[in-house]
Design an enzyme around this catalytic site. Structure first.
Site, PDB file in Angstrom:
ATOM      1  N   TYR A  71       9.087 -34.851 -14.802  1.00 29.96           N
ATOM      2  CA  TYR A  71       9.537 -34.191 -16.038  1.00 29.96           C
ATOM      3  C   TYR A  71      11.053 -33.995 -16.034  1.00 29.96           C
ATOM      4  O   TYR A  71      11.639 -33.590 -15.019  1.00 29.96           O
ATOM      5  CB  TYR A  71       8.912 -32.796 -16.152  1.00 29.96           C
ATOM      6  CG  TYR A  71       7.480 -32.773 -16.619  1.00 29.96           C
ATOM      7  CD1 TYR A  71       7.104 -33.300 -17.863  1.00 29.96           C
ATOM      8  CD2 TYR A  71       6.497 -32.180 -15.830  1.00 29.96           C
ATOM      9  CE1 TYR A  71       5.780 -33.245 -18.281  1.00 29.96           C
ATOM     10  CE2 TYR A  71       5.174 -32.119 -16.261  1.00 29.96           C
ATOM     11  CZ  TYR A  71       4.829 -32.654 -17.484  1.00 29.96           C
ATOM     12  OH  TYR A  71       3.537 -32.591 -17.904  1.00 29.96           O
ATOM     13  N   LYS A 121      -5.174  -6.410   2.219  1.00 31.71           N
ATOM     14  CA  LYS A 121      -5.098  -6.326   0.755  1.00 31.71           C
ATOM     15  C   LYS A 121      -4.817  -7.712   0.165  1.00 31.71           C
ATOM     16  O   LYS A 121      -4.393  -8.628   0.893  1.00 31.71           O
ATOM     17  CB  LYS A 121      -3.994  -5.340   0.363  1.00 31.71           C
ATOM     18  CG  LYS A 121      -2.595  -5.753   0.824  1.00 31.71           C
ATOM     19  CD  LYS A 121      -1.605  -4.592   0.723  1.00 31.71           C
ATOM     20  CE  LYS A 121      -0.225  -5.028   1.175  1.00 31.71           C
ATOM     21  NZ  LYS A 121       0.719  -3.901   1.241  1.00 31.71           N
ATOM     22  N   ARG A 177       7.689   5.308  -4.133  1.00 28.00           N
ATOM     23  CA  ARG A 177       6.753   4.361  -4.727  1.00 28.00           C
ATOM     24  C   ARG A 177       5.397   5.037  -4.844  1.00 28.00           C
ATOM     25  O   ARG A 177       4.908   5.271  -5.934  1.00 28.00           O
ATOM     26  CB  ARG A 177       6.684   3.093  -3.867  1.00 28.00           C
ATOM     27  CG  ARG A 177       5.889   1.985  -4.478  1.00 28.00           C
ATOM     28  CD  ARG A 177       5.884   0.740  -3.615  1.00 28.00           C
ATOM     29  NE  ARG A 177       5.131   0.923  -2.361  1.00 28.00           N
ATOM     30  CZ  ARG A 177       4.789  -0.084  -1.552  1.00 28.00           C
ATOM     31  NH1 ARG A 177       5.140  -1.327  -1.859  1.00 28.00           N
ATOM     32  NH2 ARG A 177       4.109   0.132  -0.446  1.00 28.00           N
TER      33      ARG A 177
HETATM   34  C1  LIG Z   1       1.456  -3.952   2.460  1.00 25.12           C
HETATM   35  C2  LIG Z   1       1.550  -2.689   3.222  1.00 25.12           C
HETATM   36  C3  LIG Z   1       1.498  -2.691   4.627  1.00 25.12           C
HETATM   37  C4  LIG Z   1       1.607  -3.955   5.431  1.00 25.12           C
HETATM   38  O1  LIG Z   1       2.942  -4.339   5.435  1.00 25.12           O
HETATM   39  P1  LIG Z   1       3.490  -5.624   6.219  1.00 25.12           P
HETATM   40  O2  LIG Z   1       4.935  -5.603   5.973  1.00 25.12           O
HETATM   41  O3  LIG Z   1       2.810  -6.784   5.561  1.00 25.12           O
HETATM   42  O4  LIG Z   1       3.111  -5.488   7.638  1.00 25.12           O
HETATM   43  C5  LIG Z   1       1.412  -1.464   5.275  1.00 25.12           C
HETATM   44  N1  LIG Z   1       1.428  -0.304   4.585  1.00 25.12           N
HETATM   45  C6  LIG Z   1       1.516  -0.267   3.244  1.00 25.12           C
HETATM   46  C7  LIG Z   1       1.551   1.036   2.552  1.00 25.12           C
HETATM   47  C8  LIG Z   1       1.591  -1.444   2.516  1.00 25.12           C
HETATM   48  O5  LIG Z   1       1.715  -1.401   1.187  1.00 25.12           O
END
Ligand SMILES: *Cc1c(COP(=O)(O)O)cnc(C)c1O
Length: 349
Positions: free
Chosen positions: A244, A35, A130
Protein backbone atom coordinates in the site's frame (compact mmCIF):
# COMPACT_ATOMS: atom_id res chain seq x y z
CA UNK A 1 -2.64 -23.40 6.70
CA UNK A 2 -2.36 -19.65 6.70
CA UNK A 3 -2.85 -19.42 10.46
CA UNK A 4 0.28 -18.11 12.14
CA UNK A 5 1.73 -19.89 15.14
CA UNK A 6 2.45 -18.36 18.54
CA UNK A 7 4.65 -20.74 20.46
CA UNK A 8 4.78 -20.26 24.21
CA UNK A 9 7.53 -21.90 26.23
CA UNK A 10 5.94 -22.68 29.60
CA UNK A 11 9.23 -24.07 30.85
CA UNK A 12 10.71 -20.60 30.34
CA UNK A 13 7.75 -18.98 32.13
CA UNK A 14 8.20 -21.30 35.11
CA UNK A 15 11.94 -20.78 35.10
CA UNK A 16 11.45 -16.99 35.03
CA UNK A 17 9.03 -17.26 37.96
CA UNK A 18 11.53 -19.35 39.92
CA UNK A 19 14.34 -16.91 39.14
CA UNK A 20 12.24 -13.97 40.36
CA UNK A 21 11.14 -15.99 43.41
CA UNK A 22 14.80 -16.64 44.22
CA UNK A 23 15.43 -12.87 44.38
CA UNK A 24 13.39 -12.59 47.56
CA UNK A 25 13.73 -14.41 50.87
CA UNK A 26 11.93 -17.60 51.84
CA UNK A 27 9.32 -15.66 53.83
CA UNK A 28 8.19 -13.75 50.74
CA UNK A 29 5.57 -15.40 48.55
CA UNK A 30 6.00 -14.79 44.84
CA UNK A 31 2.66 -14.37 43.12
CA UNK A 32 1.98 -14.36 39.37
CA UNK A 33 0.20 -11.57 37.53
CA UNK A 34 -1.94 -13.20 34.83
CA UNK A 35 -4.25 -10.30 33.89
CA UNK A 36 -5.22 -9.72 30.26
CA UNK A 37 -5.04 -13.48 29.60
CA UNK A 38 -1.48 -13.68 30.94
CA UNK A 39 -0.36 -10.69 28.86
CA UNK A 40 -1.89 -12.28 25.77
CA UNK A 41 -0.16 -15.65 26.15
CA UNK A 42 -3.10 -17.62 27.58
CA UNK A 43 -3.92 -17.65 31.32
CA UNK A 44 -5.61 -21.04 30.97
CA UNK A 45 -2.20 -22.60 30.28
CA UNK A 46 0.23 -20.21 31.97
CA UNK A 47 -1.49 -20.08 35.37
CA UNK A 48 -1.77 -23.88 35.87
CA UNK A 49 1.90 -24.28 34.90
CA UNK A 50 2.85 -21.75 37.57
CA UNK A 51 0.52 -23.39 40.08
CA UNK A 52 2.27 -26.71 39.41
CA UNK A 53 5.58 -24.95 40.04
CA UNK A 54 4.34 -23.76 43.43
CA UNK A 55 2.68 -20.38 42.84
CA UNK A 56 -0.41 -19.94 45.00
CA UNK A 57 -1.22 -16.24 44.56
CA UNK A 58 -2.54 -14.89 41.26
CA UNK A 59 -3.55 -11.38 40.25
CA UNK A 60 -5.96 -10.34 37.50
CA UNK A 61 -7.57 -6.98 36.74
CA UNK A 62 -11.25 -7.89 36.58
CA UNK A 63 -13.62 -10.13 38.54
CA UNK A 64 -14.67 -11.73 35.24
CA UNK A 65 -11.05 -12.69 34.57
CA UNK A 66 -10.81 -14.18 38.04
CA UNK A 67 -13.97 -16.24 37.54
CA UNK A 68 -12.57 -17.62 34.26
CA UNK A 69 -9.28 -18.42 35.96
CA UNK A 70 -10.70 -20.24 39.01
CA UNK A 71 -11.41 -23.64 37.32
CA UNK A 72 -7.77 -23.80 36.15
CA UNK A 73 -6.34 -23.58 39.67
CA UNK A 74 -6.37 -25.66 42.82
CA UNK A 75 -8.62 -24.90 45.79
CA UNK A 76 -5.77 -23.34 47.73
CA UNK A 77 -4.95 -20.72 45.07
CA UNK A 78 -5.75 -17.13 45.99
CA UNK A 79 -7.01 -14.96 43.12
CA UNK A 80 -6.75 -11.22 43.74
CA UNK A 81 -8.75 -8.68 41.72
CA UNK A 82 -6.81 -5.45 41.14
CA UNK A 83 -9.91 -3.53 40.04
CA UNK A 84 -11.48 -4.20 43.42
CA UNK A 85 -15.20 -4.69 43.95
CA UNK A 86 -17.24 -3.00 41.23
CA UNK A 87 -21.03 -2.91 41.08
CA UNK A 88 -22.23 -6.25 39.73
CA UNK A 89 -19.14 -8.17 40.89
CA UNK A 90 -20.52 -9.70 44.11
CA UNK A 91 -21.73 -12.93 42.49
CA UNK A 92 -18.41 -13.56 40.74
CA UNK A 93 -16.40 -12.74 43.85
CA UNK A 94 -18.42 -15.02 46.10
CA UNK A 95 -18.90 -17.96 43.72
CA UNK A 96 -15.29 -18.06 42.45
CA UNK A 97 -13.84 -17.15 45.87
CA UNK A 98 -11.99 -14.11 44.51
CA UNK A 99 -10.34 -11.51 46.70
CA UNK A 100 -11.04 -7.94 45.61
CA UNK A 101 -8.32 -5.38 46.30
CA UNK A 102 -10.67 -2.67 47.59
CA UNK A 103 -9.62 0.65 46.08
CA UNK A 104 -11.87 3.09 47.93
CA UNK A 105 -14.18 3.50 50.90
CA UNK A 106 -17.03 3.21 48.41
CA UNK A 107 -15.82 -0.21 47.28
CA UNK A 108 -15.37 -1.26 50.90
CA UNK A 109 -18.97 -0.33 51.74
CA UNK A 110 -20.22 -2.10 48.62
CA UNK A 111 -18.38 -5.23 49.68
CA UNK A 112 -19.48 -5.13 53.31
CA UNK A 113 -23.10 -4.67 52.30
CA UNK A 114 -23.18 -7.37 49.60
CA UNK A 115 -20.85 -10.16 50.75
CA UNK A 116 -19.39 -9.25 54.16
CA UNK A 117 -18.21 -12.81 54.76
CA UNK A 118 -16.02 -12.87 51.58
CA UNK A 119 -12.30 -12.14 51.98
CA UNK A 120 -10.84 -8.77 51.01
CA UNK A 121 -7.58 -7.08 50.26
CA UNK A 122 -6.91 -3.36 50.09
CA UNK A 123 -4.99 -1.33 47.54
CA UNK A 124 -3.39 1.89 48.75
CA UNK A 125 -2.29 4.86 46.73
CA UNK A 126 1.26 5.82 47.60
CA UNK A 127 1.70 8.42 44.87
CA UNK A 128 0.90 6.89 41.52
CA UNK A 129 -2.61 8.35 41.67
CA UNK A 130 -4.17 5.56 39.67
CA UNK A 131 -5.87 3.09 42.02
CA UNK A 132 -6.13 2.72 45.76
CA UNK A 133 -7.21 4.44 48.95
CA UNK A 134 -5.50 7.64 50.01
CA UNK A 135 -4.07 7.90 53.51
CA UNK A 136 -7.09 9.56 55.15
CA UNK A 137 -9.55 7.24 53.48
CA UNK A 138 -7.50 4.24 54.58
CA UNK A 139 -7.34 5.49 58.14
CA UNK A 140 -11.11 5.87 58.22
CA UNK A 141 -11.82 2.49 56.59
CA UNK A 142 -9.13 0.29 58.11
CA UNK A 143 -10.74 -0.44 61.51
CA UNK A 144 -13.95 -1.77 60.00
CA UNK A 145 -12.06 -3.94 57.50
CA UNK A 146 -9.49 -5.17 60.00
CA UNK A 147 -12.28 -6.42 62.22
CA UNK A 148 -13.19 -8.86 59.44
CA UNK A 149 -9.60 -9.57 58.40
CA UNK A 150 -7.57 -8.26 55.47
CA UNK A 151 -5.76 -10.86 53.38
CA UNK A 152 -3.32 -8.44 51.82
CA UNK A 153 -2.64 -4.73 51.61
CA UNK A 154 -0.76 -3.55 48.54
CA UNK A 155 0.41 -0.57 46.57
CA UNK A 156 2.03 -0.14 43.17
CA UNK A 157 5.25 1.62 42.14
CA UNK A 158 5.12 4.15 39.32
CA UNK A 159 8.82 4.14 38.37
CA UNK A 160 10.23 0.77 39.45
CA UNK A 161 11.76 0.17 36.00
CA UNK A 162 14.06 3.14 36.78
CA UNK A 163 16.05 1.98 39.85
CA UNK A 164 17.58 5.43 40.39
CA UNK A 165 14.26 7.25 40.36
CA UNK A 166 13.54 9.08 43.62
CA UNK A 167 9.88 8.07 43.37
CA UNK A 168 10.74 4.50 44.45
CA UNK A 169 12.02 5.49 47.89
CA UNK A 170 9.22 8.03 48.28
CA UNK A 171 6.55 5.42 47.64
CA UNK A 172 8.30 2.89 49.87
CA UNK A 173 8.32 5.38 52.73
CA UNK A 174 4.68 6.27 52.17
CA UNK A 175 3.70 2.58 52.03
CA UNK A 176 5.44 1.98 55.34
CA UNK A 177 3.87 5.05 56.87
CA UNK A 178 0.44 3.76 55.87
CA UNK A 179 0.94 0.14 56.99
CA UNK A 180 3.74 -0.23 59.57
CA UNK A 181 2.78 -1.85 62.86
CA UNK A 182 -0.64 -3.03 61.70
CA UNK A 183 0.29 -6.70 61.43
CA UNK A 184 -0.98 -6.94 57.86
CA UNK A 185 0.41 -8.95 54.96
CA UNK A 186 1.90 -6.49 52.50
CA UNK A 187 2.84 -6.30 48.82
CA UNK A 188 4.55 -3.49 46.93
CA UNK A 189 6.76 -4.95 44.20
CA UNK A 190 5.96 -5.95 40.63
CA UNK A 191 8.82 -7.16 38.40
CA UNK A 192 10.70 -3.87 38.67
CA UNK A 193 10.19 -3.66 42.43
CA UNK A 194 11.61 -7.16 42.96
CA UNK A 195 14.80 -6.02 41.26
CA UNK A 196 15.01 -2.97 43.56
CA UNK A 197 15.97 -5.28 46.40
CA UNK A 198 14.74 -6.68 49.73
CA UNK A 199 13.38 -3.39 51.12
CA UNK A 200 10.68 -3.63 48.50
CA UNK A 201 9.73 -7.31 48.84
CA UNK A 202 7.49 -7.43 51.97
CA UNK A 203 5.27 -10.55 52.17
CA UNK A 204 4.11 -10.99 48.57
CA UNK A 205 5.66 -9.92 45.26
CA UNK A 206 3.64 -9.55 42.05
CA UNK A 207 5.72 -10.15 38.93
CA UNK A 208 4.05 -10.01 35.52
CA UNK A 209 6.22 -8.98 32.58
CA UNK A 210 9.32 -10.71 33.94
CA UNK A 211 7.52 -14.06 33.75
CA UNK A 212 6.86 -13.46 30.07
CA UNK A 213 10.42 -12.58 29.12
CA UNK A 214 10.27 -8.79 29.19
CA UNK A 215 12.24 -5.87 30.63
CA UNK A 216 13.22 -4.86 33.22
CA UNK A 217 14.08 -8.52 34.04
CA UNK A 218 17.04 -8.62 31.67
CA UNK A 219 17.97 -12.22 32.57
CA UNK A 220 14.53 -13.52 31.66
CA UNK A 221 14.38 -16.53 29.42
CA UNK A 222 12.76 -16.05 26.05
CA UNK A 223 9.08 -17.12 26.12
CA UNK A 224 7.15 -16.23 22.96
CA UNK A 225 8.03 -17.19 19.39
CA UNK A 226 5.80 -15.95 16.59
CA UNK A 227 6.10 -17.78 13.27
CA UNK A 228 4.25 -16.52 10.21
CA UNK A 229 3.55 -18.74 7.18
CA UNK A 230 4.75 -17.70 3.74
CA UNK A 231 1.76 -17.65 1.38
CA UNK A 232 3.66 -16.89 -1.82
CA UNK A 233 6.87 -15.42 -3.15
CA UNK A 234 7.56 -13.29 -6.23
CA UNK A 235 10.49 -11.55 -7.86
CA UNK A 236 10.27 -7.76 -8.06
CA UNK A 237 12.35 -5.81 -10.60
CA UNK A 238 14.33 -2.64 -9.79
CA UNK A 239 11.94 0.32 -9.78
CA UNK A 240 8.89 -1.76 -8.82
CA UNK A 241 7.12 -1.00 -5.54
CA UNK A 242 5.67 -3.20 -2.78
CA UNK A 243 2.50 -2.77 -0.75
CA UNK A 244 0.00 0.00 0.00
CA UNK A 245 1.10 3.53 -0.78
CA UNK A 246 4.20 2.38 -2.72
CA UNK A 247 6.35 3.14 0.33
CA UNK A 248 9.15 0.77 -0.74
CA UNK A 249 10.85 0.62 -4.13
CA UNK A 250 13.18 -2.19 -5.20
CA UNK A 251 16.73 -1.08 -6.00
CA UNK A 252 17.82 -4.53 -7.08
CA UNK A 253 16.05 -7.63 -8.24
CA UNK A 254 14.30 -8.65 -5.03
CA UNK A 255 12.50 -11.75 -3.90
CA UNK A 256 9.49 -10.81 -1.81
CA UNK A 257 7.67 -13.30 0.42
CA UNK A 258 4.11 -12.48 1.47
CA UNK A 259 3.37 -13.65 5.03
CA UNK A 260 0.07 -14.35 6.71
CA UNK A 261 -0.39 -11.90 9.61
CA UNK A 262 -0.82 -8.16 9.90
CA UNK A 263 -1.87 -5.28 12.09
CA UNK A 264 -5.15 -7.07 12.90
CA UNK A 265 -2.93 -9.59 14.67
CA UNK A 266 -1.09 -7.01 16.73
CA UNK A 267 1.79 -6.37 14.36
CA UNK A 268 1.89 -2.62 14.76
CA UNK A 269 1.63 -0.76 11.43
CA UNK A 270 4.34 1.60 12.59
CA UNK A 271 6.77 -1.31 12.05
CA UNK A 272 6.32 -0.87 8.27
CA UNK A 273 9.73 -0.80 6.56
CA UNK A 274 11.63 -0.78 9.89
CA UNK A 275 11.66 -4.29 11.32
CA UNK A 276 12.91 -7.69 10.16
CA UNK A 277 11.71 -11.28 10.32
CA UNK A 278 14.07 -14.16 10.91
CA UNK A 279 14.75 -17.28 8.92
CA UNK A 280 16.90 -19.10 11.44
CA UNK A 281 19.73 -16.65 12.12
CA UNK A 282 19.16 -14.53 9.00
CA UNK A 283 17.31 -11.23 9.27
CA UNK A 284 14.92 -10.57 6.38
CA UNK A 285 13.76 -6.95 6.20
CA UNK A 286 10.08 -6.09 6.20
CA UNK A 287 9.39 -4.14 2.98
CA UNK A 288 6.48 -1.79 2.50
CA UNK A 289 3.55 -1.29 4.80
CA UNK A 290 2.06 -3.77 7.25
CA UNK A 291 -1.41 -4.69 5.92
CA UNK A 292 -4.33 -5.93 8.01
CA UNK A 293 -3.59 -9.60 7.35
CA UNK A 294 -0.30 -9.61 5.46
CA UNK A 295 3.37 -8.64 5.55
CA UNK A 296 5.83 -8.44 2.67
CA UNK A 297 9.38 -9.49 3.46
CA UNK A 298 12.66 -9.36 1.51
CA UNK A 299 13.98 -12.93 1.27
CA UNK A 300 16.45 -12.30 -1.56
CA UNK A 301 19.45 -13.34 0.52
CA UNK A 302 18.04 -16.73 1.53
CA UNK A 303 19.12 -19.82 -0.39
CA UNK A 304 15.75 -21.40 0.24
CA UNK A 305 12.62 -19.75 1.54
CA UNK A 306 11.31 -21.59 4.63
CA UNK A 307 7.62 -22.30 5.24
CA UNK A 308 7.58 -19.71 8.03
CA UNK A 309 9.55 -16.66 9.20
CA UNK A 310 9.74 -15.51 12.82
CA UNK A 311 8.73 -12.04 13.95
CA UNK A 312 9.36 -12.88 17.61
CA UNK A 313 12.09 -15.31 18.58
CA UNK A 314 15.47 -15.57 20.23
CA UNK A 315 16.95 -13.01 17.82
CA UNK A 316 14.16 -10.48 18.24
CA UNK A 317 12.32 -10.47 21.54
CA UNK A 318 9.34 -8.41 22.66
CA UNK A 319 11.51 -5.51 23.82
CA UNK A 320 13.44 -5.24 20.55
CA UNK A 321 10.18 -5.14 18.66
CA UNK A 322 8.74 -2.69 21.18
CA UNK A 323 11.72 -0.34 20.79
CA UNK A 324 11.25 -0.38 17.01
CA UNK A 325 7.54 0.30 17.40
CA UNK A 326 8.05 3.07 19.96
CA UNK A 327 6.22 1.17 22.67
CA UNK A 328 6.85 -1.34 25.49
CA UNK A 329 7.03 -5.14 25.55
CA UNK A 330 3.77 -5.23 27.53
CA UNK A 331 1.90 -3.66 24.60
CA UNK A 332 3.54 -5.94 22.03
CA UNK A 333 2.46 -9.00 24.02
CA UNK A 334 -1.06 -7.88 24.85
CA UNK A 335 -1.65 -6.87 21.22
CA UNK A 336 -1.02 -10.41 19.94
CA UNK A 337 -4.43 -11.19 18.52
CA UNK A 338 -6.87 -14.10 18.72
CA UNK A 339 -6.08 -15.40 15.22
CA UNK A 340 -2.84 -17.13 16.16
CA UNK A 341 -2.69 -20.82 16.95
CA UNK A 342 -1.21 -20.78 20.42
CA UNK A 343 1.03 -23.79 21.00
CA UNK A 344 2.61 -24.61 24.31
CA UNK A 345 5.74 -26.43 25.35
CA UNK A 346 5.06 -27.94 28.78
CA UNK A 347 7.53 -27.40 31.61
CA UNK A 348 10.15 -30.11 31.73
CA UNK A 349 10.96 -30.05 35.43
C1 LIG B 1 0.32 -5.17 35.99
C2 LIG B 1 0.59 -5.04 37.43
C3 LIG B 1 1.60 -5.80 38.05
C4 LIG B 1 2.62 -6.56 37.26
O1 LIG B 1 3.54 -5.65 36.76
P1 LIG B 1 4.82 -6.07 35.89
O2 LIG B 1 5.51 -4.80 35.63
O3 LIG B 1 4.25 -6.67 34.65
O4 LIG B 1 5.61 -7.04 36.67
C5 LIG B 1 1.68 -5.77 39.44
N1 LIG B 1 0.85 -5.00 40.17
C6 LIG B 1 -0.10 -4.23 39.61
C7 LIG B 1 -0.96 -3.40 40.47
C8 LIG B 1 -0.26 -4.22 38.24
O5 LIG B 1 -1.19 -3.43 37.68
Amino acid sequence: MAQANLHIDLDAVVSNWRALDAQSGAATRTAAVVKADSYGLGAGRVAPALYQAGARDFFVALAEEGARLRPHLGEDARIFILGGHMAGDAGFLRDARLIPMLNSAEQAQRHLQAIPESPVGVQLDTGMNRLGMEAAEWQATAPQLMERGIELVMSHLACSDEPEHEMNAKQLAEFKRMTDGMGLNRSLAATGGILLGPDYHFDVTRPGIGLYGGRPFEEARHVATLSLPVIQTRVVQPGETVGYGNTWTAERETKIATLSAGYADGIHRVLSNITALYAGDTACPLRGRVSMDLLTVDVTDLDTVPDTLDLLGPHQGVDTLADLAGTIGYEILTSLGPRYARNYAEPTG
